[in-house]
Design a protein around this motif. Structure first.
Motif, PDB file in Angstrom:
ATOM      1  N   GLN A  74     -29.164  -8.738   5.932  1.00 14.69           N
ATOM      2  CA  GLN A  74     -29.469  -9.028   4.537  1.00 14.69           C
ATOM      3  C   GLN A  74     -28.408  -9.890   3.863  1.00 14.69           C
ATOM      4  N   TYR A  75     -27.123  -9.677   4.181  1.00 15.61           N
ATOM      5  CA  TYR A  75     -26.047 -10.332   3.439  1.00 15.61           C
ATOM      6  C   TYR A  75     -25.329 -11.435   4.203  1.00 15.61           C
ATOM      7  N   THR A  76     -25.836 -11.830   5.365  1.00 20.41           N
ATOM      8  CA  THR A  76     -25.252 -12.960   6.082  1.00 20.41           C
ATOM      9  C   THR A  76     -26.253 -14.107   6.086  1.00 20.41           C
ATOM     10  N   GLN A  77     -25.749 -15.290   6.339  1.00 20.80           N
ATOM     11  CA  GLN A  77     -26.598 -16.481   6.319  1.00 20.80           C
ATOM     12  C   GLN A  77     -27.494 -16.541   7.551  1.00 20.80           C
ATOM     13  N   PRO A  78     -28.623 -17.211   7.441  1.00 21.49           N
ATOM     14  CA  PRO A  78     -29.578 -17.272   8.550  1.00 21.49           C
ATOM     15  C   PRO A  78     -29.027 -17.896   9.840  1.00 21.49           C
ATOM     16  N   ASN A  79     -27.954 -18.679   9.747  1.00 22.08           N
ATOM     17  CA  ASN A  79     -27.398 -19.267  10.972  1.00 22.08           C
ATOM     18  C   ASN A  79     -26.253 -18.434  11.555  1.00 22.08           C
ATOM     19  N   SER A  80     -25.909 -17.306  10.936  1.00 22.61           N
ATOM     20  CA  SER A  80     -24.863 -16.423  11.464  1.00 22.61           C
ATOM     21  C   SER A  80     -25.432 -15.538  12.565  1.00 22.61           C
ATOM     22  N   ILE A  81     -24.544 -15.120  13.454  1.00 20.63           N
ATOM     23  CA  ILE A  81     -24.921 -14.269  14.577  1.00 20.63           C
ATOM     24  C   ILE A  81     -24.279 -12.899  14.368  1.00 20.63           C
ATOM     25  N   ILE A  82     -24.998 -11.848  14.726  1.00 19.18           N
ATOM     26  CA  ILE A  82     -24.479 -10.491  14.635  1.00 19.18           C
ATOM     27  C   ILE A  82     -24.484  -9.925  16.049  1.00 19.18           C
ATOM     28  N   VAL A  83     -23.313  -9.541  16.528  1.00 18.97           N
ATOM     29  CA  VAL A  83     -23.215  -8.937  17.857  1.00 18.97           C
ATOM     30  C   VAL A  83     -22.671  -7.521  17.673  1.00 18.97           C
ATOM     31  N   ALA A  84     -23.286  -6.573  18.378  1.00 13.95           N
ATOM     32  CA  ALA A  84     -22.901  -5.170  18.197  1.00 13.95           C
ATOM     33  C   ALA A  84     -22.636  -4.492  19.522  1.00 13.95           C
ATOM     34  N   HIS A  85     -21.548  -3.754  19.556  1.00 18.73           N
ATOM     35  CA  HIS A  85     -21.244  -2.846  20.650  1.00 18.73           C
ATOM     36  C   HIS A  85     -21.671  -1.475  20.157  1.00 18.73           C
ATOM     37  N   ILE A  86     -22.550  -0.805  20.892  1.00 17.21           N
ATOM     38  CA  ILE A  86     -22.996   0.532  20.507  1.00 17.21           C
ATOM     39  C   ILE A  86     -22.411   1.517  21.508  1.00 17.21           C
ATOM     40  N   SER A  87     -21.701   2.513  20.991  1.00 18.41           N
ATOM     41  CA  SER A  87     -21.054   3.512  21.828  1.00 18.41           C
ATOM     42  C   SER A  87     -22.086   4.236  22.693  1.00 18.41           C
ATOM     43  N   VAL A  88     -21.717   4.512  23.933  1.00 17.16           N
ATOM     44  CA  VAL A  88     -22.601   5.221  24.859  1.00 17.16           C
ATOM     45  C   VAL A  88     -23.011   6.571  24.276  1.00 17.16           C
ATOM     46  N   HIS A  89     -22.123   7.213  23.535  1.00 14.32           N
ATOM     47  CA  HIS A  89     -22.420   8.528  22.968  1.00 14.32           C
ATOM     48  C   HIS A  89     -23.467   8.462  21.865  1.00 14.32           C
ATOM     49  N   SER A  90     -23.796   7.272  21.398  1.00 19.38           N
ATOM     50  CA  SER A  90     -24.825   7.122  20.361  1.00 19.38           C
ATOM     51  C   SER A  90     -26.223   7.085  20.937  1.00 19.38           C
ATOM     52  N   ILE A  91     -26.319   6.918  22.230  1.00 13.22           N
ATOM     53  CA  ILE A  91     -27.621   6.816  22.881  1.00 13.22           C
ATOM     54  C   ILE A  91     -27.986   8.202  23.405  1.00 13.22           C
ATOM     55  N   HIS A  92     -29.049   8.753  22.861  1.00  7.38           N
ATOM     56  CA  HIS A  92     -29.430  10.128  23.177  1.00  7.38           C
ATOM     57  C   HIS A  92     -30.820  10.173  23.798  1.00  7.38           C
ATOM     58  N   GLY A  93     -30.906  10.595  25.023  1.00  7.80           N
ATOM     59  CA  GLY A  93     -32.184  10.899  25.660  1.00  7.80           C
ATOM     60  C   GLY A  93     -33.286   9.884  25.493  1.00  7.80           C
ATOM     61  N   ASP A  94     -34.400  10.320  24.918  1.00  7.47           N
ATOM     62  CA  ASP A  94     -35.624   9.528  24.849  1.00  7.47           C
ATOM     63  C   ASP A  94     -35.678   8.707  23.569  1.00  7.47           C
ATOM     64  N   GLU A  95     -35.265   7.437  23.672  1.00  4.27           N
ATOM     65  CA  GLU A  95     -35.291   6.550  22.512  1.00  4.27           C
ATOM     66  C   GLU A  95     -36.698   6.039  22.205  1.00  4.27           C
ATOM     67  N   SER A  96     -37.640   6.240  23.127  1.00  2.00           N
ATOM     68  CA  SER A  96     -38.990   5.708  22.919  1.00  2.00           C
ATOM     69  C   SER A  96     -39.696   6.373  21.736  1.00  2.00           C
ATOM     70  N   GLN A  97     -39.257   7.556  21.335  1.00  2.00           N
ATOM     71  CA  GLN A  97     -39.869   8.263  20.213  1.00  2.00           C
ATOM     72  C   GLN A  97     -39.142   8.029  18.899  1.00  2.00           C
ATOM     73  N   ASP A  98     -38.031   7.332  18.940  1.00  2.00           N
ATOM     74  CA  ASP A  98     -37.201   7.133  17.750  1.00  2.00           C
ATOM     75  C   ASP A  98     -37.506   5.766  17.138  1.00  2.00           C
ATOM     76  N   PRO A  99     -38.061   5.727  15.914  1.00  2.00           N
ATOM     77  CA  PRO A  99     -38.422   4.434  15.309  1.00  2.00           C
ATOM     78  C   PRO A  99     -37.211   3.538  15.043  1.00  2.00           C
ATOM     79  N   ASP A 100     -36.040   4.119  14.806  1.00  2.00           N
ATOM     80  CA  ASP A 100     -34.845   3.300  14.578  1.00  2.00           C
ATOM     81  C   ASP A 100     -34.394   2.625  15.867  1.00  2.00           C
TER      82      ASP A 100
END
Length: 181
Positions: free
Chosen positions: A78-104
């Motif tokens: 929302q707050y960055t320009q359309p030509n900016s890139i967002i790269v994210a490292h997501i901690s392994v501990h944030s990934i829980h089981g069955d993500e197929s049921q999680d809308p987020d």
């Protein structure tokens, strides 16, 4: 430019804005200090196209609930320009089981795999990212290497963002380019 203190008590929005500008400045100065070789520091006399030559990458190290991760990524979009890139490292501990049921998680996956998306999720993950261990910096450097491997010539600035930061207005990229950090 960060708001100046008038000696009065700062509102929550002003304090938050000041913190965000501080985080942006610290991240940019750190990248410049270690002299990352593939980043082009712009010569003030050079005219550049803002679309390619001075593109900004925002690096996030995220953890926690999928809803919190999605909110951080949506805030960045929302707050960055359309030509900016967002790269994210997501901690392994944030990934829980069955993500197929999680809308987020579904939203995060859809954004990561979409050709038109500006979000890139780093597939390499640290098992645990914690303060005072050097692993947060390592995760940001992993983000740098990942985004460089996608297209090494596509950006000029790499900004380290805190996991708990939130942008409250647009214009960070313009400020970064204007001050040539």
């Amino acid at each position: 430019m960060p708001p100046k203190s008038s000696g009065k008590r700062l509102s929550c929005a002003n304090a938050q804005s000041r913190f965000i500008w501080s985080a942006l400045i610290c991240g940019i100065l750190y990248c410049r200090h270690i002299q990352i070789s593939n980043l082009a520091i712009l010569d003030p006399s050079t005219e550049v196209s803002l679309e390619i030559e001075s593109r900004v990458v925002f690096s996030y190290c995220l953890f926690g609930r999928s809803m919190d991760i999605r909110l951080s990524l949506e805030n960045a979009l929302q707050y960055t320009q359309p030509n900016s890139i967002i790269v994210a490292h997501i901690s392994v501990h944030s990934i829980h089981g069955d993500e197929s049921q999680d809308p987020d998680w579904q939203w995060i996956t859809r954004e990561n795999t979409s050709i038109s998306s500006r979000i890139h999720i780093n597939p390499l993950q640290n098992k645990h990212v914690a303060a005072n261990t050097g692993l947060i910096l390592r995760a940001h450097l992993m983000n740098f290497e990942y985004i460089k491997s996608l297209d090494a010539e596509s950006f000029s600035y790499f900004v380290l963002m805190s996991a708990d930061s939130a942008l409250v207005r647009t214009g960070a990229e313009d400020w970064i380019r204007r001050h040539k950090l």
